[in-house]
Enzyme design. Structure first.
Site, PDB file in Angstrom:
ATOM      1  N   ARG A   1       0.277   4.996  17.164  1.00 58.21           N
ATOM      2  CA  ARG A   1       0.423   6.234  16.317  1.00 58.21           C
ATOM      3  C   ARG A   1       0.721   7.468  17.106  1.00 58.21           C
ATOM      4  O   ARG A   1       1.075   8.197  16.011  1.00 58.21           O
ATOM      5  CB  ARG A   1      -1.479   5.752  15.696  1.00 58.21           C
TER       6      ARG A   1
ATOM      7  N   ASP B   1      -6.809   4.202  13.341  1.00 55.14           N
ATOM      8  CA  ASP B   1      -5.744   3.945  12.202  1.00 55.14           C
ATOM      9  C   ASP B   1      -5.201   5.452  11.875  1.00 55.14           C
ATOM     10  O   ASP B   1      -4.902   6.304  12.357  1.00 55.14           O
ATOM     11  CB  ASP B   1      -4.361   2.765  11.696  1.00 55.14           C
TER      12      ASP B   1
ATOM     13  N   SER C   1      -4.389  -9.072   7.735  1.00 57.53           N
ATOM     14  CA  SER C   1      -3.908  -7.552   7.654  1.00 57.53           C
ATOM     15  C   SER C   1      -3.211  -7.408   9.326  1.00 57.53           C
ATOM     16  O   SER C   1      -3.627  -7.705  10.559  1.00 57.53           O
ATOM     17  CB  SER C   1      -4.796  -6.060   8.007  1.00 57.53           C
TER      18      SER C   1
ATOM     19  N   ASP D   1       1.397  -1.463  -0.284  1.00 56.01           N
ATOM     20  CA  ASP D   1      -0.063  -0.211   0.102  1.00 56.01           C
ATOM     21  C   ASP D   1       0.642   0.998  -0.138  1.00 56.01           C
ATOM     22  O   ASP D   1       0.557   2.079  -0.833  1.00 56.01           O
ATOM     23  CB  ASP D   1      -1.517  -0.353   0.816  1.00 56.01           C
TER      24      ASP D   1
END
Ligand code: ARG
Length: 393
Positions: free
Chosen positions: A96, A125, A177, A13
Site C-alpha cells: 500500500r 487499506d 475478496s 469496484d
C-alpha cells in the site's frame, strides 16, 4: 474541471469508480501498479487499459513496480522479521505505501487535485493509502467513493457497469475478496466469514493441499548477505526471481498457508486466509540464521523491535519517523547476518535443517557433551551463586 488520480485494479469496484467520478465532473487518470499479482501477459494489461478508458478515464498508467516493491519494501521486512500477530507476513500491507507513493507522484506530474482509491470504509487499506498520501502531500484531496456511493451490493454495481457498457467479466463468480502480490496472497469474505468452517480447498490459489503435495521432501539452501537473500542452492538470483522460485516450490509442498482471525486497525476482528510460500521460507531461514550469528541480548531485543515494526507496517505508518529510526537499528543488526540456511520442505512444513556462517557464535567446544569439552564447569558454581543471590531472603 478537477483532476483525480485513481488507484485502479481493473476490477468491478474501481471500474465503476472511474465512471462514478466522471459523472461527478472529474477528469480521472488511472494508475495500475504491477506488484507481481500475476498480471503477466500483455493481453491482461491491454484489457485493463481498455476497460479504464471505456469507463471514462482520460489516461492510464500501468507501472511494473516489482523491483521497487521487493527492493524497498520486502527487503526491510525480511531484515526485521516482520510478521503480524504471529502469522501474517504483511504482503498487502507492504504494497500500500508504494501504491500511495506513486499516486502522489503521478498527481504531481499531472497537476491533479486529488487521489482516489477503491477501499471500503471497514479495512486497513484505506488507512494505509490515505495516511501515506497525507504524509507525502497533505494538500492533496482524498476521495474514497466506495465509502460514499449509493450501491449496496455487487449486483447494483454490475447493473451500473452494464448500463455504462463497461466491459466487466461478471461470469467469473467471485466468492472471495482477494489481494495478491509477489510477497503473498490475502483472501477473505464468503464462507471464510464463518469461523467454525475450515476453508474449502478452492480458497487456496498457489499452495497445494495434502492430496497434491509430493511424497518426497525438497531441500533448499538459501544464502543471505547482510540479511538479504542472494542465492538459492549456490546460484545467485535477482530477489524478485528468488521469491518467485520459492513461491513455486514452496507452493508445491503446501508451505505458507495461514488461517488468521486478526485485529484490524479499525477495531474489527476479521478472518483472513494467507498464502505466502516464498515469504514463509525466507522468514524462517532469516530468523534461523540470526539465531546463529546474533548474541542473546541483541537477538531478544530485536524481537521486541520486530513486533513494533510489524505493527507500524500493518497500521499504515511505513513513512513515519519511528519506522525510519527502527530501520537504523535493524540495519545495524544485519551486518552479521551472512551465511546459509538449508531448509526441508515437506507436506506443508518448512523446517531449517542446516546452518553455516562465518559469523557463527556457536562454539562446539563449549556446547559439546563429548570429551573435546573446553567449558570450565567449575566456573558455573560461582556464577550461579552470584546470579541467584538477589532472590534469596
Ligand atoms: N487483512 C489484510 C491486511 O489488512 C489484507 C487486506 C486485503 N485483503 C483482501 N482480501 N482484499 O493487510
Amino acid at each position: 474541471m478537477k483532476k483525480v488520480v485513481l488507484a485502479y485494479s481493473g476490477g468491478l469496484d474501481t471500474s465503476c469508480i472511474v465512471k462514478w467520478l466522471d459523472e461527478r465532473g472529474y477528469e480521472v487518470i488511472c494508475f495500475c501498479a504491477d506488484l507481481g499479482q500475476g498480471l503477466g501477459s500483455g493481453e491482461d494489461l491491454a484489457a485493463i487499459e481498455r476497460r479504464a478508458l471505456v469507463a471514462g478515464a482520460s489516461k492510464v498508467y500501468i507501472k511494473d513496480l516489482q523491483d521497487e516493491f521487493v527492493g524497498d519494501f520486502v527487503i526491510p521486512a525480511i531484515k526485521a522479521n516482520a510478521i503480524y500477530e504471529g502469522k501474517y507476513l504483511l504482503a498487502t500491507a507492504l504494497g500500500r505505501p508504494l501504491i500511495a507513493k506513486y499516486l502522489v507522484e503521478i498527481a504531481h506530474k499531472e497537476n491533479a487535485d486529488a487521489v482516489a482509491h477503491g477501499c471500503t470504509g471497514k479495512g486497513n487499506d484505506q488507512v494505509r493509502l490515505e495516511v501515506t498520501a497525507g504524509i507525502l502531500d497533505p494538500k492533496l484531496e482524498i476521495l474514497a467513493p466506495v465509502r460514499d456511493w449509493e450501491f449496496k451490493s455487487r449486483e447494483e454495481e454490475i447493473e451500473y457497469a452494464r448500463r455504462h457498457k463497461i466491459p466487466i467479466d461478471v461470469t467469473k463468480k467471485k466468492p472471495y475478496s482477494i489481494d495478491r502480490n509477489i510477497w503473498g496472497i490475502s483472501i477473505e469474505a464468503g464462507v471464510l466469514e464463518d469461523l467454525e468452517q475450515e476453508p474449502p480447498e478452492d480458497t487456496y490459489m498457489i499452495t497445494n493441499g495434502p492430496a497434491k503435495q509430493p511424497g518426497t521432501a525438497k531441500y533448499v539452501e538459501i544464502y543471505f548477505e547482510k540479511g538479504i537473500p542472494k542465492k538459492i542452492d549456490g546460484k545467485t538470483m535477482k530477489l524478485k526471481n528468488l521469491i518467485s522460485y520459492l513461491n513455486k516450490v514452496g507452493g508445491q509442498h503446501g508451505v505458507g498457508r495461514m488461517d488468521l482471525v486478526e485485529n484490524r486497525l479499525v477495531g474489527i476482528k476479521s478472518r483472513e486466509i494467507y498464502e505466502a510460500p516464498g515469504a514463509t521460507i525466507l522468514y524462517t531461514a532469516h530468523k534461523e540464521l540470526e539465531s546463529v550469528v546474533l548474541d542473546r541480548e541483541l537477538m531478544h531485543f530485536k524481537d521486541i523491535v520486530s513486533l513494533k515494526y510489524s505493527d507500524l507496517i500493518y497500521n499504515g505508518l511505513w513513512y513515519s519517523d519511528l519506522k525510519k529510526a527502527l530501520d537504523g537499528f535493524v540495519n545495524s543488526t544485519q551486518r552479521y547476518v551472512t551465511g546459509s540456511i538449508k531448509l526441508k520442505l515437506f507436506k506443508g512444513s518448512c523446517v531449517p535443517v542446516g546452518r553455516k556462517s562465518k559469523n557463527s557464535l556457536y562454539k562446539k567446544e563449549l556446547s559439546t557433551y563429548g570429551k573435546e569439552d573446553k567449558f570450565n564447569q567449575k566456573l558455573a558454581e560461582g556464577f550461579i551463586r552470584i546470579w541467584g543471590m538477589p532472590y534469596q531472603r
